[in-house]
Motif scaffolding. Structure first.
Motif, PDB file in Angstrom:
ATOM      1  N   HIS A 241       7.466  -6.815  -0.475  1.00  0.00           N
ATOM      2  CA  HIS A 241       7.711  -7.373  -1.484  1.00  0.00           C
ATOM      3  C   HIS A 241       6.802  -9.232  -1.884  1.00  0.00           C
ATOM      4  CE1 HIS A 241      11.184  -5.008  -1.744  1.00  0.00           C
ATOM      5  NE2 HIS A 241      11.028  -4.572  -0.636  1.00  0.00           N
ATOM      6  N   VAL A 242       6.986  -9.356  -3.074  1.00  0.00           N
ATOM      7  CA  VAL A 242       6.431 -11.053  -3.444  1.00  0.00           C
ATOM      8  C   VAL A 242       7.153 -11.489  -4.204  1.00  0.00           C
ATOM      9  CG1 VAL A 242       4.744 -11.519  -4.955  1.00  0.00           C
ATOM     10  CG2 VAL A 242       4.026  -9.414  -4.170  1.00  0.00           C
TER      11      VAL A 242
ATOM     12  N   SER B 250      12.494 -16.323  -6.077  1.00  0.00           N
ATOM     13  CA  SER B 250      13.117 -14.830  -6.395  1.00  0.00           C
ATOM     14  C   SER B 250      11.987 -14.146  -5.612  1.00  0.00           C
ATOM     15  CB  SER B 250      14.198 -14.627  -7.613  1.00  0.00           C
ATOM     16  OG  SER B 250      14.648 -13.636  -7.698  1.00  0.00           O
ATOM     17  N   LEU B 251      12.197 -13.002  -5.722  1.00  0.00           N
ATOM     18  CA  LEU B 251      12.024 -11.645  -5.940  1.00  0.00           C
ATOM     19  C   LEU B 251      10.603 -11.352  -7.548  1.00  0.00           C
ATOM     20  CD1 LEU B 251      13.010  -8.476  -4.183  1.00  0.00           C
ATOM     21  CD2 LEU B 251      11.812 -10.178  -3.527  1.00  0.00           C
ATOM     22  N   ILE B 252       9.771 -10.931  -8.027  1.00  0.00           N
ATOM     23  CA  ILE B 252       8.685 -10.738  -9.004  1.00  0.00           C
ATOM     24  C   ILE B 252       9.316  -9.897  -9.985  1.00  0.00           C
ATOM     25  CG2 ILE B 252       6.436 -12.284  -8.154  1.00  0.00           C
ATOM     26  CD1 ILE B 252       5.138 -10.214  -8.949  1.00  0.00           C
ATOM     27  N   PHE B 253       8.721  -9.749 -10.805  1.00  0.00           N
ATOM     28  CA  PHE B 253       9.228  -8.620 -12.063  1.00  0.00           C
ATOM     29  C   PHE B 253       7.547  -7.714 -11.698  1.00  0.00           C
ATOM     30  CE2 PHE B 253      12.779 -10.368 -14.647  1.00  0.00           C
ATOM     31  CZ  PHE B 253      14.006  -9.951 -13.715  1.00  0.00           C
ATOM     32  N   SER B 254       8.072  -6.599 -12.145  1.00  0.00           N
ATOM     33  CA  SER B 254       7.210  -5.482 -12.011  1.00  0.00           C
ATOM     34  C   SER B 254       5.480  -5.558 -12.485  1.00  0.00           C
ATOM     35  CB  SER B 254       7.560  -4.444 -12.577  1.00  0.00           C
ATOM     36  OG  SER B 254       6.968  -3.295 -12.353  1.00  0.00           O
ATOM     37  N   GLU B 255       5.828  -6.238 -14.083  1.00  0.00           N
ATOM     38  CA  GLU B 255       4.920  -6.048 -14.808  1.00  0.00           C
ATOM     39  C   GLU B 255       4.611  -7.913 -15.148  1.00  0.00           C
ATOM     40  OE1 GLU B 255       2.561  -4.109 -15.539  1.00  0.00           O
ATOM     41  OE2 GLU B 255       3.372  -3.307 -14.108  1.00  0.00           O
ATOM     42  N   GLU B 256       5.325  -7.970 -14.088  1.00  0.00           N
ATOM     43  CA  GLU B 256       5.238  -9.894 -14.300  1.00  0.00           C
ATOM     44  C   GLU B 256       4.359 -10.651 -13.872  1.00  0.00           C
ATOM     45  OE1 GLU B 256       9.734 -13.282 -15.071  1.00  0.00           O
ATOM     46  OE2 GLU B 256       8.749 -11.920 -12.872  1.00  0.00           O
ATOM     47  N   ASP B 257       3.336 -11.781 -14.969  1.00  0.00           N
ATOM     48  CA  ASP B 257       2.248 -12.439 -14.105  1.00  0.00           C
ATOM     49  C   ASP B 257       3.171 -13.655 -13.219  1.00  0.00           C
ATOM     50  OD1 ASP B 257      -0.324 -13.885 -14.520  1.00  0.00           O
ATOM     51  OD2 ASP B 257       0.931 -15.080 -14.600  1.00  0.00           O
ATOM     52  N   LEU B 258       2.280 -14.082 -11.632  1.00  0.00           N
ATOM     53  CA  LEU B 258       3.551 -15.052 -11.265  1.00  0.00           C
ATOM     54  C   LEU B 258       3.670 -15.608 -11.710  1.00  0.00           C
ATOM     55  CD1 LEU B 258       2.918 -14.107  -8.171  1.00  0.00           C
ATOM     56  CD2 LEU B 258       0.537 -15.409  -7.981  1.00  0.00           C
ATOM     57  N   ASP B 259       2.697 -16.404 -12.816  1.00  0.00           N
ATOM     58  CA  ASP B 259       3.302 -17.699 -12.869  1.00  0.00           C
ATOM     59  C   ASP B 259       4.226 -17.775 -14.093  1.00  0.00           C
ATOM     60  OD1 ASP B 259       0.321 -18.471 -11.878  1.00  0.00           O
ATOM     61  OD2 ASP B 259      -0.059 -19.486 -13.848  1.00  0.00           O
TER      62      ASP B 259
ATOM     63  N   GLY C   7      -2.593 -13.677  -9.542  1.00  0.00           N
ATOM     64  CA  GLY C   7      -0.955 -12.410  -9.966  1.00  0.00           C
ATOM     65  C   GLY C   7      -0.806 -11.882 -11.352  1.00  0.00           C
ATOM     66  N   SER C   8      -1.674 -11.722 -12.320  1.00  0.00           N
ATOM     67  CA  SER C   8      -1.509 -11.284 -13.238  1.00  0.00           C
ATOM     68  C   SER C   8      -1.729 -10.035 -13.675  1.00  0.00           C
ATOM     69  CB  SER C   8      -2.779 -11.874 -14.060  1.00  0.00           C
ATOM     70  OG  SER C   8      -2.868 -10.934 -15.586  1.00  0.00           O
ATOM     71  N   PRO C   9      -0.982  -9.366 -13.731  1.00  0.00           N
ATOM     72  CA  PRO C   9      -0.301  -7.833 -13.978  1.00  0.00           C
ATOM     73  C   PRO C   9      -2.103  -7.527 -14.460  1.00  0.00           C
ATOM     74  CG  PRO C   9       1.397  -8.664 -14.881  1.00  0.00           C
ATOM     75  CD  PRO C   9      -0.003  -9.748 -14.248  1.00  0.00           C
TER      76      PRO C   9
ATOM     77  N   PRO D 263       4.154  -4.496  -5.415  1.00  0.00           N
ATOM     78  CA  PRO D 263       2.840  -4.178  -5.828  1.00  0.00           C
ATOM     79  C   PRO D 263       2.016  -4.293  -4.427  1.00  0.00           C
ATOM     80  CG  PRO D 263       4.018  -6.734  -5.698  1.00  0.00           C
ATOM     81  CD  PRO D 263       5.376  -5.641  -5.496  1.00  0.00           C
TER      82      PRO D 263
ATOM     83  N   ARG E  70      -0.002  -2.574  -9.726  1.00  0.00           N
ATOM     84  CA  ARG E  70      -0.952  -3.726  -9.620  1.00  0.00           C
ATOM     85  C   ARG E  70      -1.004  -4.715  -8.255  1.00  0.00           C
ATOM     86  NH1 ARG E  70       3.413  -7.922 -10.905  1.00  0.00           N
ATOM     87  NH2 ARG E  70       2.343  -9.377 -11.200  1.00  0.00           N
TER      88      ARG E  70
ATOM     89  N   ASN F 193      13.860  -4.406 -12.611  1.00  0.00           N
ATOM     90  CA  ASN F 193      12.777  -4.632 -12.808  1.00  0.00           C
ATOM     91  C   ASN F 193      11.366  -4.683 -11.694  1.00  0.00           C
ATOM     92  OD1 ASN F 193      12.691  -4.142 -15.585  1.00  0.00           O
ATOM     93  ND2 ASN F 193      14.191  -6.038 -15.517  1.00  0.00           N
ATOM     94  N   ILE F 194      12.864  -5.119 -10.512  1.00  0.00           N
ATOM     95  CA  ILE F 194      11.190  -5.894  -9.090  1.00  0.00           C
ATOM     96  C   ILE F 194      10.838  -4.757  -8.643  1.00  0.00           C
ATOM     97  CG2 ILE F 194      11.891  -6.277  -6.855  1.00  0.00           C
ATOM     98  CD1 ILE F 194      14.812  -7.451  -8.166  1.00  0.00           C
ATOM     99  N   PHE F 195       9.026  -4.038  -8.577  1.00  0.00           N
ATOM    100  CA  PHE F 195       9.032  -3.001  -7.339  1.00  0.00           C
ATOM    101  C   PHE F 195       8.325  -3.508  -6.484  1.00  0.00           C
ATOM    102  CE2 PHE F 195       5.571  -5.029  -9.334  1.00  0.00           C
ATOM    103  CZ  PHE F 195       4.902  -4.090  -9.520  1.00  0.00           C
TER     104      PHE F 195
END
Lengths: 233, 233
Positions: free
Chosen positions: A10-11, A49-58, B83-85, B9, B107, B5-7
DNA sequence: TTGAATATTGTATAAATTACACTATCAATA
DNA sequence: TATTGATAGTGTAATTTATACAATATTCAA
């Protein structure tokens, strides 16, 4: 390369938000309640919190900060990623994770972001169960935070020290719109852990074209009032 | 916070290994072959790979570097996480990933590490299909690398610039054991993108107690031979 | 009026940075 | 062996930047 050792961690992102109350450096922490065998346990953690699936880290760091503190349009700067499997060695942290995410979590890799904000900005939050509050950085260092958040804060602190050295402009993110040279000096000193000479500091400020004197003095102080300045451009 | 939305990566590390040939800054790249509709396509990438399940991020970077280049006991310093998709927006990269990992990959979040090594160290590698080689950093900037590896190299370069400013000792990681002041100056200039004055640079070196003159001159040059120095402690 | 508290100001010294040009050495070759 | 080409090696003055240091000014409160 063998596949059997590869898995899907998880990220997450964690935000170290610094403020300054005119005297001390502050950081935003969130209160966390853990239900451990029907005993409620309280401690504190960074907003993250955890990042979302297609979400950029920033983008994720911004979203999470807004969700957990109400702060919007904050410049967040990435400083380091924490990827030890030991991050989840405390069963209390794992329990909390699984309760809040409803996921079975083995390890979490988190990327740290820092922000510097004016301390009078209002903190608001969505959830009933979390409360974002300012804490003295010095006090926090003595507390035991969730996960490796103590370590993350130390790295964040180191990061803003470097940043501010390269970009002194960043200091003004932490000060009120109108400030005294004395406040600026205290801030400088607290970040760099030094004690600067008053006269030399004035001289230094005098040759910063972006610090402009106002025709105004501070009010309500029981001694000679200092001139106010503001940051320009 | 909603869960849908959490997955999970994938997480990788990429190593930006810098070297110096006495004249130009170099970086290690790996050749990659992609079988695209029975057309073989070759390009280059940084040494990097997915992390293992219970592996610390720093440990992973070391393992991956050794596997792909043969370099052991290298000091790797983390500098940024990407961490960009969009990192996997190129179908060619996705194809290569799925062929080499046998995994379905959406990703990848990657953490960049830099190292500075002496260029005469031997490069070896496990796999038949990859070959690690030194390339001019300036040339590489004009090439189109896999994923966002061009961007990663630029960030890595920025990182070593900062590092070297704080820790000038790091420069000697890039030089041979015995070196001339002229080599040191060229390296300094190429990293900082400046042109230093010869005399002022000599003066600067003279007050580095950790650079000691040897009783030895360089050999095989068709002009006056320069004195050799070495780095001490 | 006095005292307490903090604001404001300048000068001398040391240290670091910059600019700048000629002589020395060695190998190759004429 | 004399000459040429290529790079090594060296010092000084001027400027800028950093440091050390203390007396007077202003305001409020007692």
């Amino acid at each position: 390369m063998s596949n059997e050792n590869i898995f899907y961690p998880h990220v997450s992102v964690d935000c170290v938000v610094f403020g300054f109350d005119g005297e001390k450096l502050k950081v935003i922490l969130i209160e966390r309640t853990i239900n451990e065998q029907n005993e409620l346990y309280n401690d504190k953690k960074l907003p993250g919190s955890l990042i979302f699936s297609e979400e950029d880290l920033d983008v994720s760091a911004n979203r999470v900060l807004t969700e957990l503190t109400g702060l919007k349009n904050i410049y967040l700067s990435q400083f380091r990623t924490f990827g030890s499997p030991d991050r989840t060695k405390n069963p209390r942290d794992v329990l909390w994770l699984e309760n809040t995410t409803k996921l079975k979590i083995g390890r979490i890799i988190t990327t740290g972001y820092v922000a510097m904000v004016k301390i009078d900005r209002k903190l608001q939050f969505n959830s009933d169960t979390t409360t974002a509050k300012w804490h003295d950085v010095a006090e926090v260092a003595k507390m035991s935070l969730a996960f490796d958040h103590n370590e993350i804060i130390q790295w964040g602190l180191k990061h803003i020290r470097n940043q501010v050295e390269i970009q002194p402009h960043l200091l003004f993110e932490l000060l009120p719109t109108k400030f005294t040279i004395s406040q600026l000096r205290t801030l400088y000193d607290v970040i760099n852990q030094v004690k600067s000479d008053v006269r030399n500091f004035q001289k230094k400020v005098a040759q910063m074209p972006y610090v402009v004197a106002l025709d105004e003095l501070e009010k309500g102080v029981p001694h000679r009032a200092a001139r106010l300045y503001r940051y320009k451009k």
